[in-house]
Motif scaffolding. Structure first.
Motif, PDB file in Angstrom:
ATOM      1  N   PRO A 151       0.840  -1.198   0.000  1.00  0.00           N
ATOM      2  CA  PRO A 151       0.000   0.000   0.000  1.00  0.00           C
ATOM      3  C   PRO A 151       0.876   1.248   0.000  1.00  0.00           C
ATOM      4  O   PRO A 151       2.060   1.183   0.343  1.00  0.00           O
ATOM      5  N   GLY A 159      -3.385   5.490  -3.783  1.00  0.00           N
ATOM      6  CA  GLY A 159      -3.395   4.051  -3.994  1.00  0.00           C
ATOM      7  C   GLY A 159      -4.775   3.470  -3.812  1.00  0.00           C
ATOM      8  O   GLY A 159      -5.617   4.051  -3.128  1.00  0.00           O
ATOM      9  N   GLU A 160      -4.995   2.362  -4.450  1.00  0.00           N
ATOM     10  CA  GLU A 160      -6.252   1.651  -4.279  1.00  0.00           C
ATOM     11  C   GLU A 160      -5.996   0.156  -4.420  1.00  0.00           C
ATOM     12  O   GLU A 160      -5.083  -0.274  -5.132  1.00  0.00           O
ATOM     13  N   ARG A 161      -6.791  -0.605  -3.709  1.00  0.00           N
ATOM     14  CA  ARG A 161      -6.671  -2.057  -3.779  1.00  0.00           C
ATOM     15  C   ARG A 161      -7.383  -2.533  -5.040  1.00  0.00           C
ATOM     16  O   ARG A 161      -8.605  -2.398  -5.172  1.00  0.00           O
ATOM     17  N   GLU A 164      -6.783  -9.161  -5.428  1.00  0.00           N
ATOM     18  CA  GLU A 164      -6.133  -9.993  -4.417  1.00  0.00           C
ATOM     19  C   GLU A 164      -6.001 -11.407  -4.961  1.00  0.00           C
ATOM     20  O   GLU A 164      -6.660 -11.776  -5.940  1.00  0.00           O
ATOM     21  N   PRO A 269      -2.835  -8.878  -1.231  1.00  0.00           N
ATOM     22  CA  PRO A 269      -3.481  -7.775  -1.953  1.00  0.00           C
ATOM     23  C   PRO A 269      -2.665  -7.352  -3.174  1.00  0.00           C
ATOM     24  O   PRO A 269      -1.464  -7.608  -3.271  1.00  0.00           O
ATOM     25  N   TYR A 271      -2.082  -3.704  -5.105  1.00  0.00           N
ATOM     26  CA  TYR A 271      -2.351  -2.270  -5.036  1.00  0.00           C
ATOM     27  C   TYR A 271      -1.872  -1.565  -6.299  1.00  0.00           C
ATOM     28  O   TYR A 271      -0.803  -1.876  -6.841  1.00  0.00           O
ATOM     29  N   SER A 273      -0.715   2.219  -7.403  1.00  0.00           N
ATOM     30  CA  SER A 273      -0.260   3.435  -6.740  1.00  0.00           C
ATOM     31  C   SER A 273       0.204   4.448  -7.787  1.00  0.00           C
ATOM     32  O   SER A 273       0.779   4.084  -8.806  1.00  0.00           O
ATOM     33  N   ARG A 292      -6.960  -1.224 -13.638  1.00  0.00           N
ATOM     34  CA  ARG A 292      -7.812  -1.778 -12.579  1.00  0.00           C
ATOM     35  C   ARG A 292      -8.577  -2.999 -13.094  1.00  0.00           C
ATOM     36  O   ARG A 292      -8.660  -4.027 -12.412  1.00  0.00           O
TER      37      ARG A 292
END
Length: 320
Positions: A151, A159-161, A164, A269, A271, A273, A292
């Protein structure tokens, strides 16, 4: 007082690079021009900003105190002065630099590149390898988008998840653990292990989970990449523990076996960024959306292999 905003850009570069030559290279100006800018900054602020210490330049206490403020002010000025334009993907010409974990490049990179090429043929992607140390390329604008398991660690990094993937263990076919119908944490811990770490770490979250059970494992080596770790496991009884998504091609191509990890561990996870300067950049936002989508499919279940013509269905084998 009339201020030249170009001095703010020069000051930001000088404080980030810590040298006249580095700041000049970053802003694509000559070293004498940057030296003159430093002189003007010194006269304006009444502070030396950078002082020579041997062969290096050291920031003054004032420079250290205002470094973050200068960077934020420059970002705000750029946001005010940069015009907002509609994004025309068909005519967009831009090169994005992406620093992704190697397994994510292999798994999500093809889908991302196909989507980019289909929508904006003038856009190019530069995938570069991760460094063994923390670097400031995101802040400097040298990297546009990162993707890994970490992260954001700085307030100016967004940042975003994005996805996973669960952890599995990988061994060679015929390995004693692969023949164990009820693999236990004790059997797993008793094996010899290889970790995967670009920094050479010999322990990770697996060891924390084992410690919670009063167990520990014997890690005999670390490998910088998954490919190197697979080579260790292919010809020995060594065990590697990795995100399941990164093991699919190796299991098929190298004759390895992926088994469920006999531990309660959260999924690893993924991420995305980027630096906050790109928050309102339409082209960057478009790329983030495609990335994404590409990374969200990383943990999609792998399709089951088609049965071999020579191999009868399971119910037929059982009836023989």
């Amino acid at each position: 007082m009339q201020l030249d905003l170009n001095l703010l850009t020069a000051l930001d570069a000088l404080l980030e690079e810590g040298s006249v030559a580095g700041a000049a290279a970053r802003l694509h100006v000559t070293a004498p021009a940057m030296s003159r800018s430093l002189g003007r900054i010194r006269r304006t602020t009444g502070d030396q900003i950078l002082v020579r210490t041997g062969r290096t330049m050291t920031p003054t206490p004032y420079a250290i105190a205002v470094r973050a403020q200068v960077h934020e002010l420059l970002h705000q000025v750029q946001g005010v002065l940069a015009p907002s334009r509609e994004l025309d993907l068909e005519t967009l010409e831009r090169t994005f630099t992406l620093r992704w974990h190697e397994s994510l490049v292999a798994l999500g990179g093809p889908a991302l590149l196909a989507a980019v090429r289909g929508q904006a043929p003038g856009v190019r992607l530069r995938f570069i390898a991760e460094s063994s140390v923390d670097t400031a390329e995101l802040r400097r604008g040298e990297v546009d988008l990162e993707a890994n398991a970490n992260p954001p660690s700085a307030p100016d990094i967004r940042g975003e998840r994005a996805g996973e993937t669960r952890l599995v263990l990988v061994v060679r076919r015929g390995h004693p653990l692969a023949c164990d119908r009820t693999l236990t944490a004790e059997r797993y811990a008793a094996a010899e292990h290889v970790t995967v770490s670009r920094r050479g770490n010999l322990d990770n979250a697996v060891d924390e989970a084992l410690a919670g059970l009063g167990l520990s494992r014997c890690v005999v080596a670390s490998a910088p990449t998954e490919a190197a770790a697979f080579a260790f496991a292919r010809d020995s009884d060594l065990v590697i523990s990795l995100p399941e998504a990164t093991t699919r091609s190796a299991v098929t191509d190298l004759g390895l076996v992926a088994l469920p990890l006999p531990l309660e561990l959260p999924s690893a996870p993924v991420y995305l960024s980027w630096h906050q300067r790109y928050d309102t950049d339409h082209a960057h936002a478009w790329l983030r959306g495609l990335a994404r989508t590409a990374l969200a499919s990383v943990d999609a279940p792998a399709p089951a292999p088609a049965p071999s013509p020579e191999t009868p269905p399971s119910d037929e084998r059982e009836s023989r």
